[in-house]
Structures are given as structure tokens and as C-alpha cells.
Design a protein around this motif. Structure first.
Motif, mmCIF file in Angstrom:
data_model
loop_
_atom_site.group_PDB
_atom_site.id
_atom_site.type_symbol
_atom_site.label_atom_id
_atom_site.label_comp_id
_atom_site.label_asym_id
_atom_site.label_seq_id
_atom_site.Cartn_x
_atom_site.Cartn_y
_atom_site.Cartn_z
ATOM 1 N N VAL A 66 -3.587 5.322 4.649
ATOM 2 C CA VAL A 66 -3.093 5.356 3.452
ATOM 3 C C VAL A 66 -1.752 4.858 3.400
ATOM 4 O O VAL A 66 -1.208 4.275 2.410
ATOM 5 N N ALA A 67 -0.841 5.248 4.621
ATOM 6 C CA ALA A 67 0.566 5.038 4.694
ATOM 7 C C ALA A 67 0.646 3.378 4.686
ATOM 8 O O ALA A 67 1.867 3.254 4.397
ATOM 9 N N ARG A 68 -0.181 2.689 5.181
ATOM 10 C CA ARG A 68 -0.027 1.240 5.067
ATOM 11 C C ARG A 68 0.338 0.604 3.713
ATOM 12 O O ARG A 68 0.938 -0.330 3.770
ATOM 13 N N ASP A 69 -0.393 1.193 2.719
ATOM 14 C CA ASP A 69 0.145 0.598 1.367
ATOM 15 C C ASP A 69 0.578 1.664 0.492
ATOM 16 O O ASP A 69 1.045 0.962 -0.510
ATOM 17 N N LYS A 70 0.765 2.904 0.783
ATOM 18 C CA LYS A 70 1.282 3.861 -0.183
ATOM 19 C C LYS A 70 2.192 4.697 0.593
ATOM 20 O O LYS A 70 2.295 4.924 1.603
ATOM 21 N N ASP A 71 3.144 5.228 -0.184
ATOM 22 C CA ASP A 71 4.289 6.031 0.130
ATOM 23 C C ASP A 71 3.711 7.682 0.216
ATOM 24 O O ASP A 71 2.975 8.157 -0.441
ATOM 25 N N PRO A 72 3.530 8.196 1.620
ATOM 26 C CA PRO A 72 3.036 9.614 1.914
ATOM 27 C C PRO A 72 3.587 10.588 0.879
ATOM 28 O O PRO A 72 2.873 11.532 0.644
ATOM 29 N N SER A 73 4.701 10.492 0.345
ATOM 30 C CA SER A 73 5.135 11.340 -0.701
ATOM 31 C C SER A 73 4.527 11.395 -1.909
ATOM 32 O O SER A 73 4.625 12.289 -2.730
ATOM 33 N N GLN A 74 3.699 10.396 -2.288
ATOM 34 C CA GLN A 74 2.911 10.523 -3.407
ATOM 35 C C GLN A 74 1.756 11.328 -3.247
ATOM 36 O O GLN A 74 0.781 11.643 -4.172
ATOM 37 N N LEU A 75 1.566 11.919 -1.932
ATOM 38 C CA LEU A 75 0.177 12.480 -1.631
ATOM 39 C C LEU A 75 -0.108 13.875 -2.592
ATOM 40 O O LEU A 75 0.825 14.543 -2.784
ATOM 41 N N ILE A 76 -1.292 13.940 -3.071
ATOM 42 C CA ILE A 76 -1.545 15.355 -3.692
ATOM 43 C C ILE A 76 -2.574 15.832 -2.828
ATOM 44 O O ILE A 76 -2.549 17.024 -2.344
ATOM 45 N N TRP A 77 -3.707 15.347 -2.175
ATOM 46 C CA TRP A 77 -4.553 15.761 -1.338
ATOM 47 C C TRP A 77 -5.423 14.671 -0.606
ATOM 48 O O TRP A 77 -5.202 13.440 -1.246
ATOM 49 N N LEU A 78 -5.829 14.800 0.401
ATOM 50 C CA LEU A 78 -6.734 13.959 1.462
ATOM 51 C C LEU A 78 -7.652 14.871 1.887
ATOM 52 O O LEU A 78 -7.560 15.725 2.610
ATOM 53 N N SER A 128 -9.617 1.786 -1.449
ATOM 54 C CA SER A 128 -10.237 1.227 -2.600
ATOM 55 C C SER A 128 -10.271 1.936 -3.801
ATOM 56 O O SER A 128 -10.781 3.396 -3.774
ATOM 57 N N GLU A 129 -9.449 1.864 -4.792
ATOM 58 C CA GLU A 129 -9.372 2.682 -5.870
ATOM 59 C C GLU A 129 -10.904 2.979 -6.344
ATOM 60 O O GLU A 129 -11.510 2.319 -6.920
ATOM 61 N N THR A 130 -11.184 4.304 -6.895
ATOM 62 C CA THR A 130 -12.212 4.867 -7.553
ATOM 63 C C THR A 130 -12.313 4.626 -9.107
ATOM 64 O O THR A 130 -11.157 4.818 -9.569
ATOM 65 N N PRO A 131 -13.293 4.589 -9.582
ATOM 66 C CA PRO A 131 -13.309 4.474 -10.962
ATOM 67 C C PRO A 131 -12.757 5.879 -11.862
ATOM 68 O O PRO A 131 -12.734 6.833 -11.222
ATOM 69 N N LYS A 132 -11.909 5.581 -12.973
ATOM 70 C CA LYS A 132 -11.188 6.586 -13.396
ATOM 71 C C LYS A 132 -12.247 7.832 -14.119
ATOM 72 O O LYS A 132 -13.032 7.252 -14.857
ATOM 73 N N ASN A 133 -11.875 9.024 -13.735
ATOM 74 C CA ASN A 133 -12.572 10.056 -14.367
ATOM 75 C C ASN A 133 -11.730 10.402 -15.554
ATOM 76 O O ASN A 133 -11.017 11.095 -15.727
ATOM 77 N N TRP A 134 -12.013 9.706 -16.815
ATOM 78 C CA TRP A 134 -10.975 9.955 -17.865
ATOM 79 C C TRP A 134 -11.243 11.467 -18.365
ATOM 80 O O TRP A 134 -10.122 11.973 -19.010
#
Length: 311
Positions: A205-217, A245-251
Motif C-alpha cells: 500500500v505504502a509504495r503508491d499511497k500515503d499511509p496517513s490516508q488509511l481507514i482500514w486494511l 487495484s481499485e475496486t468498483p465503487k459501491n455508490w
């Protein structure tokens, strides 16, 4: 005649579901604030891979933990499923073990009440939500209101002209309850794969994203997923050794929870909850006023004579 019957049914259906509807609306208003706080308190770079990895190494040396959750408004990171210890919550400012944050606990209790009421009454939540939709549709069927600066005028005006926004809340809630996501079938890979060790998944996750953005894993639906707050949009990614890989949005969920545009979507949901509370409150006040009106007329028609003075 039809309008009169609709009016009666509308009134008694609202009274019959008044208590669960009040609970759903109140907890919905509370939960609308959470995505606002999560976006306002987001501070890029506040959490780093090195810090979280160090905490995992210290608290879960066997690498058996199942997930992470982060509530930035409370400054709490929870390591979930540590063997023999359950969940371990850390204060992210000090790295020391701490009690769960007060706000996170409050939002968690509100969410449980919103989804299950007091006694796991999921059927009553669904029934009350259906009743809310029916009440709105009956209000429309009774015809376009005449706008007046009265209690009834405001009740009808808000219900009619706020309908597109107001009805979205219960309908998306029903979609969530019945598992309707409107997302295309399939989606990114990862389903059925052996979950990665938490530290390895976090590093990916941290390779591409800021860990501060984490909500859950965590694991969900046979896949290892991470949810991130990206400029107020709560996006979910599948985590595999190949990357994210981004999952489809659950609108329906994004709209119902108000976390597709951070502060703005949370504020919109809060306004909708307040409007629904106003409709329920004014509806009850109108009913109560009608109930008391005959008694007042009786008193005026048959005034009680004052007692005669003793001579």
C-alpha cells in the motif's frame, strides 16, 4: 376522498414508526459528521510505513494480526486480531497502547444503533426504512402543496421540494441492506488468494499511497482490501503482490454514508438528516395540535362556571 385516505394513512404510518424513525434519523445525523472529521483531520505524512511497521513488529511479532483500522480524529490505530490479546489500540502520537478513542467509540455505538437498533432488530430497521420511502411517496401522491408560512406549509414544502435528496437516503440504505452495490460484476483480482502478511500488505500500500490516508486494511469477501481517504473520497483497493487495484465503487454505500466528497458529502448528509428530523417533528406537532383542538373548542363552548362565593 382518495386524498383524505392517503392523509390518514400517512399520519398513522408516521406515528406507528415514529420511534425507530427518530433513532435512525438521529444516528444518521451523528454518522454524517464522521467523514467530515476524517477529512478535516487528514494530515499527509503524519503516519509513515516505518512507524506502523515498527508497531506491528512490537505488538504482533508472530505476524498473525488480521487487519488495521485508523481513526485520525482520535489519533488511534487499532491492530485487529492479535493472537491471545484481541485488538490492540495505539496512540499514534506516542506509539503507546491506549484505550479506544472516545469519538470512535461514540460513532461505533451510533453505527450499531443505526444498523440494528437496540436489540439486533434488523427487520425493524428495514421495515422503518421502507415506511420512510412510502411516507414520502404518499406525500407526493397527495398533490402539490400551497406554500404558506405555517407549520403545515413548511412541512409540505420541505417534503416536496427536498424529495430528490431526502428519498436518496432511505433508498440507498435499502440497497445496502439487500446487498445491491450497482457495481459491475467481477472487478480486480485477489479473490480466493492467500492473504498477505499484514506488514507485507502495508508495504505494498505504502509504495503508491500515503499511509496517513488509511481507514482500514483487512480481508473482506475473500479478498485483502484497503480503504483510503483520498481527498475526501473513500476508495477501496484490492491488495495483492502485484500491487493495488481499485475496486468498483459501491455508490449506494458512498452516497448513504456521505463519504464520496469528504466535507461536502458529509455536510449534505447532515443537512438531509436535519430536514428529515424537521419533517418528523413538524408532522408530530401538526398531529398533536389537531388532537388538542377539539378539547379547546369544547372548553369554549361549555365554559366552567366559577364557584359561587359564600355569603
Amino acid at each position: 376522498m382518495l386524498k383524505a385516505w392517503l392523509f390518514r394513512l400517512h399520519r398513522w404510518l408516521a406515528l406507528g414508526f415514529a420511534v425507530p424513525l427518530a433513532l435512525l434519523i438521529a444516528t444518521g445525523a451523528i454518522l454524517s459528521v464522521e467523514p467530515i472529521l476524517q477529512t478535516v483531520k487528514l494530515s499527509p505524512g503524519e503516519l509513515t510505513l516505518a512507524r506502523i511497521d515498527g508497531w506491528l513488529a512490537a505488538k504482533d511479532p508472530a505476524g498473525k494480526a488480521r487487519g488495521l483500522s485508523y481513526r485520525n480524529y482520535d489519533g488511534r490505530l487499532t491492530i485487529q486480531g492479535v493472537p491471545e490479546r484481541g485488538n490492540v489500540t495505539l496512540d499514534t502520537a506516542t506509539g503507546l497502547q491506549a484505550a479506544d478513542g472516545g469519538l470512535a467509540g461514540f460513532f461505533g455505538a451510533s453505527r450499531r444503533l443505526h444498523e440494528h437498533l437496540l436489540f439486533e432488530l434488523d427487520w425493524l430497521v428495514i421495515g422503518s426504512t421502507i415506511a420512510m420511502v412510502v411516507l414520502m411517496l404518499m406525500g407526493v401522491a397527495m398533490g402539490l402543496p400551497r406554500l404558506r408560512n405555517t407549520l403545515g406549509g413548511w412541512h409540505k414544502g420541505v417534503a416536496w421540494f427536498g424529495l430528490p435528496l431526502l428519498i436518496a437516503s432511505p433508498i440507498t440504505g435499502l440497497f445496502i441492506a439487500f446487498g445491491i452495490s450497482l457495481a459491475p460484476a467481477g472487478g480486480p483480482g485477489g479473490r480466493g488468494e492467500e492473504p498477505l502478511p499484514l506488514r507485507e500488505a502495508l508495504a505494498i500500500v505504502a509504495r503508491d499511497k500515503d499511509p496517513s490516508q488509511l481507514i482500514w486494511l483487512r480481508m473482506r469477501g475473500g479478498r485483502q482490501l484497503v480503504r483510503l481517504n483520498e481527498n475526501g473520497a473513500f476508495n477501496v483497493y484490492s491488495v495483492t503482490r502485484a500491487g493495488l487495484s481499485e475496486t468498483p465503487k459501491n455508490w449506494p454505500r458512498l452516497i448513504h454514508e456521505g463519504n464520496f466528497a469528504g466535507i461536502w458529502s458529509g455536510a449534505l448528509n447532515l443537512a438531509i438528516s436535519l430536514a428529515l428530523a424537521g419533517l418528523l417533528g413538524t408532522g408530530f406537532a401538526i398531529w398533536l395540535r389537531r388532537r388538542l383542538r377539539p378539547r379547546r373548542r369544547d372548553r369554549r363552548a361549555n365554559p366552567v362556571a366559577p364557584p359561587a362565593l359564600a355569603s
